[in-house]
Structures are given as structure tokens and as C-alpha cells.
Scaffold this active site. Structure first.
Site, PDB file in Angstrom:
ATOM      1  CG  ASP B 136      32.729 -49.434 -12.304  1.00 55.75           C
ATOM      2  OD1 ASP B 136      33.196 -48.875 -13.316  1.00 55.75           O
ATOM      3  OD2 ASP B 136      31.671 -49.067 -11.754  1.00 55.75           O
ATOM      4  CG  HIS B 143      31.367 -39.695 -10.099  1.00 54.86           C
ATOM      5  ND1 HIS B 143      30.007 -39.576  -9.920  1.00 54.86           N
ATOM      6  CD2 HIS B 143      31.712 -40.877  -9.532  1.00 54.86           C
ATOM      7  CE1 HIS B 143      29.552 -40.655  -9.275  1.00 54.86           C
ATOM      8  NE2 HIS B 143      30.573 -41.452  -9.028  1.00 54.86           N
ATOM      9  CD  GLU B 209      27.633 -45.443 -10.934  1.00 53.85           C
ATOM     10  OE1 GLU B 209      28.445 -46.302 -11.337  1.00 53.85           O
ATOM     11  OE2 GLU B 209      27.664 -44.970  -9.790  1.00 53.85           O
ATOM     12  CD  GLU B 211      30.819 -46.697 -14.686  1.00 52.81           C
ATOM     13  OE1 GLU B 211      31.756 -47.467 -14.979  1.00 52.81           O
ATOM     14  OE2 GLU B 211      30.258 -46.699 -13.576  1.00 52.81           O
ATOM     15  CG  ASP B 243      28.267 -50.193 -12.669  1.00 54.16           C
ATOM     16  OD1 ASP B 243      27.952 -51.359 -12.975  1.00 54.16           O
ATOM     17  OD2 ASP B 243      28.840 -49.901 -11.610  1.00 54.16           O
ATOM     18  NE  ARG B 247      23.838 -43.372  -7.485  1.00 50.98           N
ATOM     19  CZ  ARG B 247      25.039 -43.579  -8.028  1.00 50.98           C
ATOM     20  NH1 ARG B 247      26.002 -44.164  -7.323  1.00 50.98           N
ATOM     21  NH2 ARG B 247      25.278 -43.216  -9.263  1.00 50.98           N
ATOM     22  CD  GLN B 250      26.959 -46.819  -4.158  1.00 46.81           C
ATOM     23  OE1 GLN B 250      26.118 -46.605  -5.021  1.00 46.81           O
ATOM     24  NE2 GLN B 250      28.220 -46.441  -4.278  1.00 46.81           N
ATOM     25  CE  LYS B 263      28.059 -48.619  -7.600  1.00 48.65           C
ATOM     26  NZ  LYS B 263      28.143 -47.515  -8.592  1.00 48.65           N
ATOM     27  CB  THR B 267      27.070 -53.730 -15.630  1.00 48.23           C
ATOM     28  OG1 THR B 267      27.220 -53.719 -14.217  1.00 48.23           O
ATOM     29  CG2 THR B 267      28.021 -52.723 -16.246  1.00 48.23           C
ATOM     30  CD  GLU B 374      28.070 -37.060 -10.158  1.00 48.68           C
ATOM     31  OE1 GLU B 374      27.942 -38.163 -10.745  1.00 48.68           O
ATOM     32  OE2 GLU B 374      29.020 -36.299 -10.348  1.00 48.68           O
TER      33      GLU B 374
END
Lengths: 427, 427
Positions: B136, B143, B209, B211, B243, B247, B250, B263, B267, B374
Site C-alpha cells: 500500500d 492526504h 480509505e 484507493e 483499505d 484509526r 493505528q 490495517k 482490504t 479527513e
């Protein structure tokens, strides 16, 4: 005691006293005859390899209800790994009996030896499994502390999370190679402190990492964590690991997502997987854990293994390798059961053949550090080599050899070796 | 122009005007009939799927010198992926001809439709390939900057390495799942700022996420980097990627080795791989790169693709999903060729079927941000949902749906969707 671990057992195969592979060991691997022919699973005994595919084809596992036909037909151990411990024990008992001194079915049967046993020198040992995913932990407190002191100073050496969870990162499975594979010095992006901009150069700080790894047996369903108490049932066995690293590349790239190209060019493993069953007599306590981990990481019983480890270096100029580090896997703070429980706590699934490594193993004293970064303390205390010359990091032509064994009463349960020679960078 | 990309082409299969899958697309996947039977490769056209295994068995690829017999026999596309672009073009031309309106061999042949075409609604779309390794990247400057501001402040938002190399980390391949697979809210270790010690809890900050990812075609030999100019020849096609991330987990675990359990639990990818050949008319320039990258990362020609992206959220209370982000893959700073050249610069080998994702794609304005982290700015600006309620992070029962397409003149080259619903954590 499991009778297959009886120190008194002898094989009809001659096994020299210092051998890593007596009948108490019986490690599994995959080999290809040098004379040609397909790769296949085998078991190492002394200086010989028993061909498991041929043994299966000749009915050697008849009566083993837990070993379906074709378990050893593929050029990898994945099918066998997926079967789980009851099947592994059945195979181990069968092989132990078959290889025992005086066993009528094999010991005195010339054609058994002829068809099924090959000299280890006549075969090439390959990767034991198709490795789906490779994870590298960071489970040596001494290593994490040493690196922390070098890069962040004494006061912030250990990150606050370190004593609460087994820190790890996902590694690259495609570049895991068996012992003996040469390692090309990688080119990579670095940024020296005095440079305005980064450079693309052959790494100037190529290092080894002394590690041990384990191979996963039966996996878990996605979404269902493996409880710490069941974790060892998902572990087939252990190997030696050298996770080659480019320290200058790592330093420039690793924030904020961790090491990437600095670690993805090669990871060497020893080819003969020593089973947890063979290691059972050498289980021991790891270091005390303070603070006490959260309940999902609390393990009853001994979680470590008393495996003596040695790193040897041989430069082009030297006649023989010299030991530069002596360590032990019992120094690891986090056990394999804790590692696996943590890995899957979010529901992450593991699969047969997955490889999980410990991270660099460094012991409490200076001579037991598991990387050149630490042994030469970031280049400030070069190592003197017996043939002359010094080392801060690896040079072209250097061979790094990791060896490991458990010292039994009159015998050793060994891992053989994990070896690689550094080739010069491509132009 | 490649005639298979001709906007005027029509298929004898009815394709509605807004469909993602006109004859100019022809994306590949693997499916299993809901009525039963083995998984097999297929090509999507409109609301139908063409069975490639059956087509191959009935001689549909006869005369295709670059497609060895059995290319589509396995339940994955790996063998096809390994063949490389000349073979892919041969297959694409054959399929385009076969599915064209008025094509005598198939259009008017009732038994062709009967035997080879199935309703997409009657099949389950699976993972398109055995994914050996999953990487990844972190290639959206917006971002990386947004996250940097939130966690490190405005002055250190972007790490100094970010503009010099495509930052990335190795991800977990085992937990890559096809669109539609539910995602279990993971439990994980977190440490709230006001807590003395860490806790094990269901994540309170589950996020998506947005992607895109690409699948590797022919690999490279270990030790031999892929030059940036050749990189696109190693890329088969693109998919949408979510993905999923925890948070809070993380934030506590990621130092110093990067994200791990936060993570590794899931996915999601879209199942139909859109080939680079189909995307060729939509190639465009990415953002200007300043400073100029090192020579090994300099790409001639346009490296980006103009793929419109949309994230939709549907809570249990809502009747229909609502768009919460609109973005475009052209915003990505680093191109797929640059990503692959960097990934392999150390000699790391890639293999057919490997998955590489872009990292969260955020655009220049607030409505184009690719994660809830975000969009709701770390929980400080909750999103209002039309059915009432707000979101800072995902709640149980939420469905996240990523969609993407290229807008052609009168047709779309689309990716279908990448969807997952959040299940409550296990007790």
C-alpha cells in the site's frame, strides 16, 4: 515424555555426535535432487534426507488415518502444515519408528535406503513452503532499546507501546529465499546528513539481522482471532532467519509508515523446519513481563525456547568464518503465542505456510547483539576481524552464517544454518 | 487508436448507456455460478459475464498463438497475468471481435449465449487473482498533508522524504476480500490520551480509505529492478480499493514500524480488473512534481488516469446511499510506473497477481477527501447524513461503496463497485 523425544533413541543412520539432525529432531523441508527431478518434501536425518513423497508413494504412511493421500505430493509443505498437530504427531511417530536402529522394515532393507534416503550433499534445499504472507516482529527488548538509544537518545529509547504489544510490520514474502542464495547489494535512495538532496546509490550500510521465525500450520477464519492459549496449535515449527537490511535506506524512508525498500530485497531462512514437538524438551520461560500484558496476551506456561544462536562472518580474505555474536532465542520478550494472538486480535487471518519472524534478537551483553548496527554501534566501534580488516557494515564478498541449536543431554536439536554471501551491486 | 477502444463499437449484448461495462471495457475477473460449480475466469460485458474457461474449452481462443491451452483453467487469473501485454492484447482483440454486434460466430448463435454468457446477478464475483504480496502506497499529497497536519501540526505536515520517493508499506495479502464481503469491526489495542494504560476494545474509529490498486502481470527476477520506462508493461490493470482502517489502533501501534493490526483485518477490492489497454484513452498528466524526482523515477509521458471516484455511505436508517466524497485518481502525485520502479529499485521481486494500492486518494477541496478521518477532520466536524444522524467514524451497519469510472464520449469505462458493510464486533 513424548517417546519421539527420548534422548536414548538411536537411528540406523549414522549421526555424528555434534550433528544438528539426530532422530530426536526430524525437521521437515523441501529439496530438489542435484541430478535433476522435481522438488519434493523431505525429512533431514544426520547427513541424509528422507524423501517423503517417495515414502508416501511406497505406502510408508499406510495406517496414518490423519494423513490423506497426496499430503507430500506437492513441491511444498503447505498441505501437511494445514493438517494440524494430531497429523504432525502421527507423521513424527511414523518417521521416528521407521528410522530407529533395529527397525526391521527399513534398517536392514537395502532397497529402502537406496530408494528413499539421499545424501544431503546431493540435494538442494529449497523454501519449505509457499509463504503467503511474511510478518516481522520487533520482540527483543534489548534490540529495540539499542536502536532507540542510537536514533532517539536514551530517554526515548523504547516507545511507550513497546511493553504493551508485540510491535511488528508486514514484510515482503516474494523475496524470502533459502539458505545459500546470494544476496545482491541493493541500490536505494538515501539522504546523508550533509547532502542537500537524496541520492540513489548502492547501500553503504548493509546489515544482517539475527532472527528466528515460525511457520503457520492451520489458519483461522477471517474475523476470528486466535486465542493466546490456542496459538501454539497453529504453529508448525521454527527456522533461523536473516532479515537483511539497508540501514541508510531505512533511516531515510521509514517515516511515517515503517521500513519498505530497506527490507524488501532479501530475507534468508534455514530450510529445515524444526517442529514445536521436537523443541518441546527445550521450552523455557522468557524474560519477566512488566507491566503485565492485557489478558489477551497472557500466556500460561513457558513460551520461550532455549535455542543457542551464533552469527559467523567470513570475508573474502578469511579462511574460515568467525563468530561475531552469540545469543539465545530465550531473550525474546514476546513469545510466539503472544505474537500470533496479537497478530490476529483484529480478526486478521493467517494461512498455512505464513512466516512470522521475531525481529532482531539481541541479548543482555555486547557480544550477544544481533546486528552489525548494534555490534559496531552505528559505525562508531568497528569490529576487528581475525584476518585483518574491520567491519562497521557488510562488504561485498562477506558471508553471514547464522546457526542455532538446542543443547540436549548428549545430542543437539539443531537448525542447520542460514547463510548468504553479499554480491556487489549491479552497475 | 487501438480499434478495441473505438467509441463507436457496439456489442450484440445490450449495454445500457450508463453501464460501466461496454464493449470498450472488457474487464477480467473470477466468478462462481450461484447455482454451483467451480470458480473460473470471466469477462464482464453489460449485465452479463462471459465464461472464459468455457470459451477456451470450446476453442474460442484458437489461433491465439500467445495464449497457451489452459490459460483460463484455474480459479484465478494468475497464469493469464504472467503472460504479458502481447498476450493480453491478443485476448482483448479476440474478445472484442467475438462480442461485437453482427459478429456471425456469436451474435446470432443462440447456443453461444446459452453456454458462455451468464447474468452477472447469477454469479458471485471473487478475488481475481491469488495475491502473493500486497503493498500500500501513500501517494496522495493532499492526504499525506491532511494527516500530517492533524497528527504533527502544519509545520511538519509532510515528511521530508515524501516528495522524493513514493512512501509505502507492505500490507496483509490474506485479508484482501472481494466487494460485498462484510467487514467485522475489529477489536484492538488502543490507548486514549486520558487513559493510564492501554485497553482492548472494539475500535471506536473505524474508517474507510478510498484507493485504487493495480495488479502485477509478469514479474521480475530477484535482484533486477524494473526500470520506470518498462514499469507499465508489468501492470495488468486497475481495481478500486478500500483499505479499512482502525484509526485509534493505528495511532497507538504505528511507531516506529508503521501500521500493523490497524490495517490487517480487511482490504476490499472491486472484482473486475480494468486493463491498462482499456484505460489508455483516459491517460492524463498527474500533478507537476517539484522537486524533480531522481532519474530512476522520471517517467516520460502521462502517468495518471482520469478516473472519477465516488464514495457513498448508507447507514441502517437510510433508504439509499449518499455520496460523501467525489475525487479523481489523477490527483495522485506518484504514478503507478513510479511506484513500481521504486518498489523494485532494491531488487525486490514482484510476481503475477501482486496487488499494489495507491494509498488514500484525497483531492484539493474538502469534498474530495478520501477518508472519514479527513472528511470529519479527526472527529471535530461531524458529517451530517440525510436520514438524520452524523458520522465522525463508521458505525455498525454502515455500508461503504466506492465507485469509479472514466467518462468517455457516450460511454463509460467503469470499475463497478467496491462495497462492504460493517458488522458489529464479536463479544
Amino acid at each position: 515424555m513424548d517417546p519421539t523425544n527420548d534422548p536414548g533413541l538411536k537411528s540406523f543412520v549414522d549421526v555424528s555426535p555434534g550433528s544438528h539432525f539426530p532422530i530426536q529432531n526430524l525437521p521437515y523441508g523441501v529439496f530438489r535432487p542435484r541430478e535433476g527431478g522435481p522438488a519434493r518434501p523431505g525429512v533431514r536425518i544426520g547427513d541424509l534426507v528422507l524423501d517423503l513423497r517417495a515414502l508416501e508413494e511406497t505406502g510408508g504412511f499406510e495406517g496414518c488415518a490423519r494423513l490423506p493421500r497426496g499430503t507430500f505430493a506437492a513441491p511444498d509443505l503447505n498441505a501437511f502444515l494445514a493438517l494440524g498437530r494430531p497429523a504432525w504427531r502421527e507423521a513424527r511417530e511414523t518417521l521416528s519408528r521407521l528410522l530407529r536402529a533395529g527397525e526391521p522394515r527399513s534398517a536392514s532393507d537395502g532397497s529402502f535406503r537406496e530408494r528413499l534416503l539421499r545424501k544431503a550433499a546431493d540435494v538442494e534445499a529449497l523454501l519449505p513452503a509457499r509463504i503467503g504472507d511474511y510478518t516481522d516482529f520487533y520482540s527483543s527488548k534489548e534490540h529495540a532499546t539499542n536502536v532507540g538509544i542510537m536514533f532517539r537518545g536514551k530517554d526515548n529509547a523504547l516507545m511507550p507501546n513497546w511493553v504493551h504489544l508485540p510491535v511488528a510490520y508486514h514484510g515482503r514474502a516474494s523475496s524470502v529465499v533459502p539458505s545459500g542464495t546470494p544476496v545482491r547489494r541493493p541500490r536505494g535512495q538515501i539522504k546523508p546528513d550533509d547532502a542537500e538532496a537524496p541520492l540513489l546509490v548502492p547501500t553503504r550500510q548493509l546489515d544482517f539481522e539475527l532472527e528466528m521465525g515460525f511457520l503457520i500450520g492451520p489458519g483461522n477464519e477471517l474475523g476470528r482471532p486466535i486465542p493466546v492459549a490456542e496459538a501454539r496449535d497453529h504453529v508448525f515449527g521454527l527456522v533461523l532467519v536473516n532479515d537483511w537490511s539497508a540501514r541508510d535506506v531505512q533511516r531515510w524512508e521509514y517515516q511515517p509508515l515503517g521500513p519498505f525498500t530497506s527490507k524488501n530485497f532479501a530475507t534468508t531462512i534455514s530450510p529445515w523446519v524444526v517442529t514445536l514437538d521436537a523443541l518441546e524438551p527445550f521450552r523455557c520461560a522468557g524474560p519477566p513481563q512488566d507491566p503485565e500484558p492485557l489478558p489477551y496476551l497472557r500466556e500460561a506456561g513457558d513460551g520461550a525456547h532455549d535455542v543457542r544462536l551464533e552469527v559467523r562472518l567470513k570475508s573474502r580474505e578469511m579462511d574460515a568464518p568467525v563468530a561475531i555474536s552469540k545469543s539465545n532465542s530465550r531473550y525474546l520478550y514476546w513469545s510466539i503465542a503472544q505474537q500470533l494472538a496479537h497478530h490476529t486480535i483484529t480478526g486478521c487471518n493467517v494461512r498455512a505456510g505464513d512466516l512470522m519472524a521475531s525481529g532482531t534478537i539481541s541479548g543482555p551483553d555486547e557480544g550477544s547483539r544481533g546486528s552489525l548496527l548494534e555490534l559496531a554501534w552505528r559505525g562508531t566501534r568497528p569490529l576487528s576481524l581475525p584476518g585483518g580488516g574491520t567491519r562497521t557494515f557488510l562488504e561485498d564478498g562477506d558471508t553471514v552464517e547464522i546457526s542455532g541449536w538446542c543443547e540436549g543431554n548428549g545430542y543437539r536439536i539443531g537448525f542447520g544454518e542460514c547463510r548468504g554471501t553479499v554480491l556487489p551491486a549491479l552497475d
